[in-house]
Design an enzyme around this catalytic site. Structure first.
Site, short mmCIF file in Angstrom:
data_model
loop_
_atom_site.label_atom_id
_atom_site.label_comp_id
_atom_site.label_asym_id
_atom_site.label_seq_id
_atom_site.Cartn_x
_atom_site.Cartn_y
_atom_site.Cartn_z
N ASN A 40 0.87 -1.18 0.00
CA ASN A 40 0.00 0.00 0.00
C ASN A 40 0.91 1.23 0.00
O ASN A 40 1.51 1.55 1.01
CB ASN A 40 -0.89 -0.01 1.25
CG ASN A 40 -1.72 1.26 1.38
OD1 ASN A 40 -1.79 2.07 0.46
ND2 ASN A 40 -2.34 1.46 2.54
N GLU A 42 -4.92 -4.39 10.95
CA GLU A 42 -3.86 -3.39 11.06
C GLU A 42 -4.08 -2.57 12.33
O GLU A 42 -4.85 -1.60 12.32
CB GLU A 42 -3.87 -2.45 9.85
CG GLU A 42 -3.72 -3.17 8.53
CD GLU A 42 -3.22 -2.24 7.43
OE1 GLU A 42 -2.16 -2.55 6.87
OE2 GLU A 42 -3.86 -1.23 7.14
N GLY A 92 3.11 2.66 10.55
CA GLY A 92 4.05 3.75 10.30
C GLY A 92 4.83 4.18 11.53
O GLY A 92 5.46 5.23 11.54
N GLU A 143 -6.35 5.03 7.85
CA GLU A 143 -6.15 6.45 7.50
C GLU A 143 -7.43 7.03 6.90
O GLU A 143 -7.74 8.21 7.10
CB GLU A 143 -4.94 6.59 6.57
CG GLU A 143 -3.64 6.40 7.36
CD GLU A 143 -2.54 5.68 6.61
OE1 GLU A 143 -2.55 5.65 5.37
OE2 GLU A 143 -1.64 5.13 7.29
N SER A 147 4.01 -1.88 10.25
CA SER A 147 5.48 -1.95 10.37
C SER A 147 6.06 -3.32 10.00
O SER A 147 7.01 -3.78 10.62
CB SER A 147 5.91 -1.53 11.78
OG SER A 147 5.51 -0.18 12.02
N HIS A 201 -9.31 1.48 5.18
CA HIS A 201 -7.99 1.67 5.79
C HIS A 201 -8.10 2.63 6.97
O HIS A 201 -8.90 3.58 6.93
CB HIS A 201 -6.99 2.19 4.76
CG HIS A 201 -5.58 2.14 5.26
ND1 HIS A 201 -5.05 3.12 6.06
CD2 HIS A 201 -4.63 1.18 5.14
CE1 HIS A 201 -3.81 2.77 6.39
NE2 HIS A 201 -3.53 1.60 5.84
N LYS A 246 0.11 4.30 -0.31
CA LYS A 246 -0.47 5.52 0.27
C LYS A 246 -0.21 6.71 -0.66
O LYS A 246 -0.23 6.54 -1.87
CB LYS A 246 0.08 5.71 1.69
CG LYS A 246 -0.04 4.44 2.53
CD LYS A 246 0.27 4.61 3.99
CE LYS A 246 0.07 3.27 4.69
NZ LYS A 246 0.20 3.35 6.13
P1 13P Z 1 3.41 0.61 7.52
O1 13P Z 1 3.90 -0.69 6.93
O2 13P Z 1 4.13 1.80 6.99
O3 13P Z 1 3.35 0.53 9.02
O4 13P Z 1 1.88 0.78 7.02
C1 13P Z 1 1.00 -0.28 7.18
C2 13P Z 1 -0.26 0.04 6.45
O5 13P Z 1 -0.99 0.94 6.81
C3 13P Z 1 -0.56 -0.75 5.24
O6 13P Z 1 -1.86 -0.51 4.80
#
Ligand code: 13P
Length: 256
Positions: free
Chosen positions: A13, A171, A177, A101, A217, A99, A15
């Protein structure tokens, strides 16, 4: 990954990273690294503006292309939104929905996510339904309540036969992140709970078949042990999917 009938999925992903040109440069380096890689599905979700080129570049390779979001209506006055028809026309086969976010930064609620899931299956997409608790919810003992609500509302408008199009991505928000991966025990516990919930919603056969990915992560250094857990069938990767070598190591997780 105890059940070999569930084909693992390694998904990127991106983003809000990479222009279309940068996406193409990624594929130039990445595709040779995973050429001929079998026994898994590999999915990459670039930005909307890179989707068409990504689909073209990845055709006849092991990589499938996903959109990071989708509105549920087919067309209309919805400024800034992308419809299922637009994604179909671009050749996209997967969508990421719900997601954290989208939920926490853009205020998407369970009801809207349920409509998107229904629309995605009706338009023959495969999808990742993302769920996960915040740190505050975990610390106040609400993890099961949150995961149940997100799953039940997210899946309430579909029927048992639609589940073959669905993968769940667990997640935990506090692990996204942050570099702070959930422990193997925390991942096992959450994934076991999610599979039990799916069994309650759609029956034990569906629950045995559905793929549950972990996200938060994930990196080359921890992907093998996470993928080794019984109820983990894949990884949804943000930061560590942006570099071709790093994501290729994640795709070939057994070799790390
Ligand atoms: P990270 O791998 O950067 O922690 O992000 C995970 C994520 O949100 C994948 O959708």
């Amino acid at each position: 990954m105890s059940d070999s009938k569930r084909v693992p999925i390694l998904a990127a992903n991106w983003k809000m990273h990479k222009t279309s040109q940068e996406a193409m440069a990624f594929f130039d380096a990445f595709l040779p690294l995973v050429d001929g890689c079998s026994g898994r599905e590999v999915v990459v979700a670039p930005s909307f503006v890179a989707l068409e080129k990504a689909v073209e570049r990845c055709s006849a390779t092991v990589v499938q292309v996903a959109a990071q979001n989708m509105y549920f209506k087919e067309q209309g006055a919805y400024t800034g939104e992308i419809s299922p028809m637009m994604l179909q026309a671009a050749g996209v086969k997967w969508v990421i929905l719900g997601h954290s976010e989208r939920r926490h930064i853009f205020g998407e609620g369970d009801e809207l996510i349920g409509d998107k899931v229904k629309s995605a299956v009706d338009h023959a997409f495969s999808l990742f339904l993302c769920i996960g608790e915040t740190l505050e919810e975990r610390d106040s003992g609400k993890i099961e309540e949150v995961l149940s609500r997100q799953l039940e509302k997210g899946l309430e408008k579909i029927s048992a036969s639609d589940y073959e199009r669905i993968a769940i991505a667990y997640e935990p928000v506090w692990a996204i992140g942050t570099g702070r991966t959930a422990t193997l025990d925390q991942i096992s516990e959450a994934h076991g709970f999610v599979r039990k919930l799916i069994s309650g919603l759609a029956g034990s056969t569906v629950a045995e078949q559905i793929r549950i990915l972990y996200g938060g992560s994930v990196k080359p250094a921890n992907v093998k042990e996470i993928m080794g857990l019984a109820d983990v069938d894949g990884a949804l990767v943000g930061g560590a999917s942006l570099e071709p070598e790093s994501f290729a190591k994640i795709v070939k997780f057994e070799e790390n």
